[in-house]
Design a protein around this motif. Sequence first.
Motif, short mmCIF file in Angstrom:
data_model
loop_
_atom_site.label_atom_id
_atom_site.label_comp_id
_atom_site.label_asym_id
_atom_site.label_seq_id
_atom_site.Cartn_x
_atom_site.Cartn_y
_atom_site.Cartn_z
N SER A 1 0.98 -1.25 -0.17
CA SER A 1 0.01 -0.04 -0.02
C SER A 1 0.95 1.14 0.08
O SER A 1 2.04 1.23 0.58
N GLY A 2 0.28 2.48 -0.29
CA GLY A 2 1.01 3.66 -0.54
C GLY A 2 0.37 4.68 0.34
O GLY A 2 -0.81 4.64 0.59
N HIS A 3 1.02 5.34 1.07
CA HIS A 3 0.51 6.76 1.66
C HIS A 3 1.11 8.01 1.10
O HIS A 3 2.15 8.25 1.07
N HIS A 4 0.25 8.84 0.36
CA HIS A 4 0.50 9.82 -0.30
C HIS A 4 1.17 9.36 -1.53
O HIS A 4 2.01 10.07 -2.16
N LEU A 5 0.79 8.47 -2.22
CA LEU A 5 1.56 7.79 -3.26
C LEU A 5 0.71 6.75 -4.04
O LEU A 5 0.12 6.00 -3.30
N GLU A 6 0.81 6.81 -5.31
CA GLU A 6 0.08 5.68 -6.01
C GLU A 6 1.11 4.60 -6.22
O GLU A 6 2.07 4.97 -6.89
N VAL A 7 0.89 3.05 -5.90
CA VAL A 7 1.69 2.16 -6.07
C VAL A 7 1.25 1.81 -7.49
O VAL A 7 0.35 1.07 -7.94
N THR A 8 2.27 1.83 -8.37
CA THR A 8 2.11 1.69 -9.92
C THR A 8 2.52 0.35 -10.23
O THR A 8 3.24 -0.47 -9.11
N PRO A 9 2.00 -0.51 -11.27
CA PRO A 9 2.41 -1.75 -11.41
C PRO A 9 4.06 -2.05 -11.38
O PRO A 9 4.56 -2.96 -10.88
N ALA A 10 4.77 -0.86 -11.87
CA ALA A 10 6.19 -1.07 -11.90
C ALA A 10 6.65 -1.25 -10.65
O ALA A 10 7.68 -1.66 -10.28
N LEU A 11 6.21 -0.17 -9.82
CA LEU A 11 6.84 -0.13 -8.45
C LEU A 11 6.54 -1.45 -7.67
O LEU A 11 7.20 -2.03 -7.00
N ARG A 12 5.32 -1.96 -7.86
CA ARG A 12 4.74 -3.46 -7.45
C ARG A 12 5.73 -4.51 -7.59
O ARG A 12 6.05 -5.11 -7.01
N GLU A 13 6.01 -4.31 -8.88
CA GLU A 13 7.02 -5.66 -9.69
C GLU A 13 8.50 -5.56 -9.14
O GLU A 13 8.94 -6.43 -8.84
N TYR A 14 8.77 -4.24 -8.83
CA TYR A 14 10.14 -3.93 -8.22
C TYR A 14 10.19 -4.61 -7.05
O TYR A 14 11.15 -5.29 -6.42
N VAL A 15 9.29 -4.31 -6.09
CA VAL A 15 8.98 -4.75 -4.73
C VAL A 15 9.01 -6.22 -4.94
O VAL A 15 9.85 -6.91 -3.71
N LEU A 16 8.27 -6.83 -5.56
CA LEU A 16 8.02 -8.33 -5.50
C LEU A 16 9.54 -8.97 -6.10
O LEU A 16 9.74 -9.85 -5.48
N THR A 17 10.16 -8.52 -7.18
CA THR A 17 11.37 -9.04 -7.18
C THR A 17 12.40 -9.05 -6.36
O THR A 17 13.18 -9.88 -6.07
#
Length: 113
Positions: free
Chosen positions: A6-22
């Motif tokens: 989740s993001g606070h004052h931030l939109e979690v983009t698919p690229a950011l989500r994929e980076y966190v998952l890797t």
Amino acid sequence: MNLTISGHHLEVTPALREYVLTKLDRVTRHFDQVVDINILLTVEKLTEKERRQKAEVTLHVKGKDIFVEQSHEDLYAAIDQLMDKLDRQVCRHKDRLQNHHHQSTKRMDAGAV
């Protein structure tokens, strides 16, 4: 394993989500008994000069919660440093679980007794 990003004052983009998952794959490769993972990505807008990006992880394993947070000017750098810290804590937790057990008497040397 339940995963919440989740993001606070931030939109979690698919690229950011994929980076966190890797990055998270490295942690789950070391220790697979993870029950729940909560990741919070935050942008702190104190002043324009001191804009900080913060990443927090709460990792719930059997019998323990591991919490790690890291701040940096760049969110990707904060995630990198966060995963390094989390990896160290998970490896330490795994070592504590494995070293807690005593060696069986069957495996002990006859001369050591």
